[in-house]
Enzyme design. Structure first.
Site, PDB file in Angstrom:
ATOM      1  N   HIS A  51      -9.594   2.194   0.820  1.00 41.83           N
ATOM      2  CA  HIS A  51      -9.572   1.010   1.678  1.00 41.83           C
ATOM      3  C   HIS A  51     -10.671   1.050   2.750  1.00 41.83           C
ATOM      4  O   HIS A  51     -10.437   0.686   3.900  1.00 41.83           O
ATOM      5  CB  HIS A  51      -8.187   0.883   2.320  1.00 41.83           C
ATOM      6  CG  HIS A  51      -7.778  -0.512   2.623  1.00 41.83           C
ATOM      7  ND1 HIS A  51      -8.268  -1.207   3.692  1.00 41.83           N
ATOM      8  CD2 HIS A  51      -6.938  -1.349   1.983  1.00 41.83           C
ATOM      9  CE1 HIS A  51      -7.720  -2.416   3.711  1.00 41.83           C
ATOM     10  NE2 HIS A  51      -6.913  -2.530   2.670  1.00 41.83           N
ATOM     11  N   HIS A 106       0.809  -1.227   0.000  1.00 40.93           N
ATOM     12  CA  HIS A 106       0.000   0.000   0.000  1.00 40.93           C
ATOM     13  C   HIS A 106       0.845   1.282   0.000  1.00 40.93           C
ATOM     14  O   HIS A 106       0.575   2.238   0.740  1.00 40.93           O
ATOM     15  CB  HIS A 106      -0.938   0.007   1.218  1.00 40.93           C
ATOM     16  CG  HIS A 106      -2.040  -1.030   1.146  1.00 40.93           C
ATOM     17  ND1 HIS A 106      -2.538  -1.529  -0.028  1.00 40.93           N
ATOM     18  CD2 HIS A 106      -2.751  -1.668   2.138  1.00 40.93           C
ATOM     19  CE1 HIS A 106      -3.502  -2.415   0.219  1.00 40.93           C
ATOM     20  NE2 HIS A 106      -3.641  -2.523   1.510  1.00 40.93           N
ATOM     21  N   GLU A 149     -11.960  -3.101  -2.971  1.00 41.54           N
ATOM     22  CA  GLU A 149     -10.967  -2.139  -3.430  1.00 41.54           C
ATOM     23  C   GLU A 149     -10.875  -2.177  -4.951  1.00 41.54           C
ATOM     24  O   GLU A 149     -10.231  -3.052  -5.522  1.00 41.54           O
ATOM     25  CB  GLU A 149      -9.603  -2.466  -2.817  1.00 41.54           C
ATOM     26  CG  GLU A 149      -9.607  -2.540  -1.313  1.00 41.54           C
ATOM     27  CD  GLU A 149      -8.385  -3.282  -0.781  1.00 41.54           C
ATOM     28  OE1 GLU A 149      -7.244  -2.930  -1.108  1.00 41.54           O
ATOM     29  OE2 GLU A 149      -8.570  -4.264  -0.042  1.00 41.54           O
TER      30      GLU A 149
HETATM   31  C1  GLA Z   1      -5.286  -5.225   1.607  1.00 41.31           C
HETATM   32  C2  GLA Z   1      -4.570  -6.517   1.396  1.00 41.31           C
HETATM   33  C3  GLA Z   1      -4.618  -7.341   2.620  1.00 41.31           C
HETATM   34  C4  GLA Z   1      -4.150  -6.557   3.842  1.00 41.31           C
HETATM   35  C5  GLA Z   1      -4.960  -5.289   3.974  1.00 41.31           C
HETATM   36  C6  GLA Z   1      -4.447  -4.365   5.067  1.00 41.31           C
HETATM   37  O1  GLA Z   1      -6.613  -5.281   1.393  1.00 41.31           O
HETATM   38  O2  GLA Z   1      -5.100  -7.229   0.291  1.00 41.31           O
HETATM   39  O3  GLA Z   1      -3.794  -8.489   2.449  1.00 41.31           O
HETATM   40  O4  GLA Z   1      -2.797  -6.251   3.747  1.00 41.31           O
HETATM   41  O5  GLA Z   1      -4.910  -4.571   2.811  1.00 41.31           O
HETATM   42  O6  GLA Z   1      -4.548  -4.921   6.322  1.00 41.31           O
END
Ligand code: GLA
Length: 357
Positions: A184, A111, A321
């Site tokens: 997110h 991220h 997402e």
């Molecule tokens: C995303 C990823 C997950 C996790 C979350 C944060 O959605 O796909 O694996 O890392 O973010 O906790």
């Protein structure tokens, strides 16, 4: 139900350790939906809407104060950039050059790294029209941040109109760089995260998904959803899916997979629907992105006290997402996420809410 006017209010949400003020923006639609945003991480703080008994309630996870967001390991409601998801071993090659990124998830980059866009203060420009209200968040990410090339100028515009929240992403760069922006937000249409998402039904308009390797990144193959627990082409109850004895579900501890919608559609297309029977609430997701990473909150562990002191337990919320495929810079068969100078990155996602009136 139409009641009152479209409104926008601004207040101070908190102060950062360096003394800078963070603002909270509350958008109110005459249809009864209230959306709160803040410029720390260009974050969706809270969404409230009626249920089928006209009782207002939360439908997303969030914290009461800025403090919660400053220490949040779960990216609640945040804008994610430069690149959503993991980049395997935190590196990629472009034009013969190797780029080493910051490692913030074991050996991997997640991220956008420690200085990802969820952890910075954006400039904010609230606006109102006759039928909508919103905020444009702007940020210039400097060349070299987290190891990425190029200065990237970006804006994320949220607009609340009727029962729909639109998120519009725009960005330009002065050097070729990977870019894959998303939001997110964890949804829980039943009670905003006091209990789990098991009672929700999910539809995803995807005939294929990307299986993941042990590193939590796509292994490079495309699998049909047909005859697997990943078939959400008809609405399916999450309780019946997430713990099936499937190696991919077991590896991820639930859903944490990228569903392929179609080649970048350019006009917003239906991607997913989330419905919850007891509240009568539902959410339709439309997007111009070619995929949706569906993450059933498997890492939430009760360690973070959310709104009203609620500990957010495993699977208290689900993220839808909309984005490009994860780890694209290392996957030659995936659509490219490299943005070139002179090209404008533009994507839109719409969340349309209803409550069974
Ligand atoms: C995303 C990823 C997950 C996790 C979350 C944060 O959605 O796909 O694996 O890392 O973010 O906790």
């Amino acid at each position: 139900m139409m009641d009152g006017q479209q409104r926008l209010t601004t207040s101070v949400f908190g102060t950062l350790p360096d003394g800078k003020e963070v603002h909270r923006f509350v958008l109110t639609s005459p249809y009864g939906i209230e959306v709160s945003l803040c410029n720390w991480g260009a974050t969706v703080l809270q969404i409230q809407m009626p249920d089928c008994n006209q009782e207002m309630g939360d439908v997303v996870l969030g914290y009461d104060s800025l403090e919660g967001y400053l220490h949040d390991p779960f990216y609640l409601g945040a804008t994610i950039g430069r690149v959503a998801g993991r980049i395997k071993e935190a590196r990629f090659w472009k034009s013969g050059k190797r780029y080493q990124l910051g490692r913030n998830a074991g050996l991997h980059h997640l991220h956008g790294g420690e200085k990802g866009w969820s952890r910075i203060l954006w400039d904010a420009y609230p606006f109102e029209t006759n039928h909508s209200s919103g905020v444009v968040f702007r940020y210039i990410c400097k060349d070299g941040t987290e190891g990425y090339p190029g200065n990237v100028t970006t804006s994320v515009r949220y607009t609340l109109c009727g029962k729909t929240l639109q998120i519009h992403y725009e960005a330009t760069t002065d050097q070729e760089t990977p870019l894959n922006l998303t939001n997110h937000t964890y949804f829980n249409l039943k009670d905003g995260g006091k209990t789990g998402i098991e009672s929700h039904k999910l539809f995803i308009r995807a005939s294929h998904y990307l299986p993941m390797s042990e590193a939590y990144v796509p292994d490079g193959s495309f699998l049909p959803v047909y005859n697997t627990p990943f078939d959400f082409m008809k609405p399916r109850k999450l309780a019946k899916k997430m713990d099936l004895p499937d190696p991919q579900l077991q590896r991820a501890g639930g859903l944490d997979h990228c569903f392929i919608l179609e080649e970048e559609p350019y006009v917003p297309c239906m991607a997913a629907t989330l419905r919850e029977k007891t509240s009568g609430r539902s959410l339709d997701v439309f997007t111009t992105y070619p995929a949706v990473q569906c993450y059933s909150g498997n890492f939430l562990d009760g360690s973070q006290k959310g709104r009203g002191g609620t500990p957010y337990i495993r699977r208290a919320g689900i993220c839808l997402e909309t984005q490009y495929f994860p780890d694209s810079p290392n996957q030659p068969l995936f659509p490219s996420i490299f943005l070139l100078p002179g090209v404008v990155y533009q994507h839109q996602t719409f969340w349309r809410f209803s409550w069974g009136e």
